[in-house]
Design a protein around this motif. Structure first.
Motif, short mmCIF file in Angstrom:
data_model
loop_
_atom_site.label_atom_id
_atom_site.label_comp_id
_atom_site.label_asym_id
_atom_site.label_seq_id
_atom_site.Cartn_x
_atom_site.Cartn_y
_atom_site.Cartn_z
N PRO A 1 0.82 -1.24 0.00
CA PRO A 1 0.00 0.00 0.00
C PRO A 1 0.84 1.27 0.00
CG PRO A 1 -0.93 -1.61 1.51
CD PRO A 1 0.40 -2.15 1.07
N ASP A 2 1.90 1.30 0.81
CA ASP A 2 2.77 2.48 0.83
C ASP A 2 3.54 2.62 -0.48
OD1 ASP A 2 2.00 3.12 3.41
OD2 ASP A 2 3.65 2.00 4.34
N ILE A 3 3.99 1.49 -1.01
CA ILE A 3 4.72 1.53 -2.28
C ILE A 3 3.82 2.03 -3.40
CG2 ILE A 3 5.90 0.12 -4.02
CD1 ILE A 3 6.80 -1.71 -1.71
N TRP A 4 2.59 1.56 -3.43
CA TRP A 4 1.64 1.97 -4.46
C TRP A 4 1.34 3.47 -4.35
CZ3 TRP A 4 0.21 0.91 -9.02
CH2 TRP A 4 -1.01 1.36 -9.54
N SER A 5 1.22 3.95 -3.12
CA SER A 5 0.99 5.37 -2.91
C SER A 5 2.17 6.19 -3.42
CB SER A 5 0.76 5.65 -1.42
OG SER A 5 0.62 7.03 -1.17
N GLY A 6 3.40 5.74 -3.13
CA GLY A 6 4.58 6.43 -3.63
C GLY A 6 4.67 6.39 -5.14
N PHE A 7 4.30 5.26 -5.72
CA PHE A 7 4.34 5.11 -7.18
C PHE A 7 3.32 6.05 -7.84
CE2 PHE A 7 3.22 2.82 -11.16
CZ PHE A 7 4.47 2.85 -11.77
N SER B 1 11.55 7.77 -2.12
CA SER B 1 11.42 8.11 -0.69
C SER B 1 10.78 6.97 0.09
CB SER B 1 10.58 9.39 -0.55
OG SER B 1 10.34 9.67 0.80
N VAL B 2 9.73 6.38 -0.46
CA VAL B 2 9.05 5.28 0.21
C VAL B 2 9.98 4.08 0.35
CG1 VAL B 2 7.19 3.59 0.00
CG2 VAL B 2 6.74 6.00 -0.48
N MET B 3 10.69 3.74 -0.73
CA MET B 3 11.59 2.60 -0.68
C MET B 3 12.75 2.84 0.29
SD MET B 3 10.43 0.15 -2.38
CE MET B 3 9.57 -0.46 -3.83
N ASN B 4 13.22 4.06 0.36
CA ASN B 4 14.29 4.37 1.30
C ASN B 4 13.81 4.22 2.74
OD1 ASN B 4 16.97 5.29 1.91
ND2 ASN B 4 16.11 7.28 2.42
N ALA B 5 12.55 4.63 2.99
CA ALA B 5 11.99 4.47 4.33
C ALA B 5 11.84 3.00 4.69
CB ALA B 5 10.64 5.17 4.40
N ILE B 6 11.44 2.18 3.72
CA ILE B 6 11.27 0.74 3.98
C ILE B 6 12.61 0.09 4.30
CG2 ILE B 6 10.65 -1.46 2.90
CD1 ILE B 6 8.44 0.03 1.40
N GLN B 7 13.63 0.41 3.48
CA GLN B 7 14.93 -0.23 3.73
C GLN B 7 15.55 0.26 5.03
OE1 GLN B 7 18.33 0.65 3.62
NE2 GLN B 7 18.04 2.88 3.45
#
Length: 219
Positions: A13-19, A173-179
């Motif tokens: 859901p967060d990735i989709w929002s960032g995309f 930004s979202v992917m950086n937060a996840i990692q």
């Protein structure tokens, strides 16, 4: 490694929002920069030395400044002059101003490639000024420039990733937060690369379709 990608899937859901935010940034910046590029191109081709010099100075400045530094200027320097923008607005403004210069230069090249005879013939039939540009020059210029404009749109996709430095919540930004949360940099950034690749592939396909259409119109 499989568990890392399963963790990525759980954050979909967060990735989709960032995309989606990336898509919005690219769409808005792509359309707006093309519009400003269309307005700048006649200025670049102007016979008035002052107008042409001002337009060329702007385009040269944008093309010589690294985009990352330009984002810093828009986000951090403008408030010191009393101009305060949100991180989202600052990011869009940076993308539009920066890429409109490239769009204008690409359109200028296509304009210079037009047969002089067609423009002179249009003038002989009474087309001058704005009507000459709008009805005679711009349509073939845009048709000729489609492949280059498609490449520039892909560049906008890549430029949008830099907006994570001013806290714009886009894909990088979202992917950086996840990692940072789960300590899975390989899976996170590889997933981001794949999503960017899919987006750029869609742009390439659209560009190819429009290029074939333009070639058919010219024949």
């Amino acid at each position: 490694m499989i568990n890392d990608f399963m963790t990525i899937g759980g954050q979909w859901p967060d990735i989709w929002s960032g995309f989606l935010n990336t898509l919005m940034l690219v769409g808005i910046a792509g359309v707006a920069s093309l519009m400003f590029g269309v307005l700048l191109t006649p200025m670049l081709m102007s016979t008035r030395a002052g107008v042409a010099r001002a337009a060329n100075t702007f385009c040269d400045a944008m093309r010589c400044v690294p985009f990352l530094l330009f984002v810093y200027v828009i986000y951090f320097a403008l408030p010191s002059m009393g101009i305060r923008l949100s991180n989202w607005s600052s990011g869009v403004l940076a993308l539009v101003l920066y890429n409109s210069a490239y769009m204008a230069v690409l359109l200028k090249g296509a304009w210079q490639d037009l047969p002089v005879e067609s423009i002179e013939s249009a003038r002989a039939f009474g087309f001058h000024g704005f009507n000459l540009v709008r009805r005679i020059i711009l349509p073939p210029v845009l048709m000729r420039a489609i492949p280059s404009l498609g490449n520039q749109l892909i560049q906008i996709v890549k430029d949008s990733a830099f907006l994570s430095i001013i806290a714009v919540t886009e894909l990088t930004s979202v992917m950086n937060a996840i990692q940072s949360t789960y300590f899975i940099p390989f899976a996170a950034f590889l997933s981001a690369v794949l999503l960017y690749w899919v987006l750029c592939l869609c742009i390439e396909i659209m560009t190819s379709i429009l290029t074939r259409y333009a070639e058919e119109r010219r024949t």
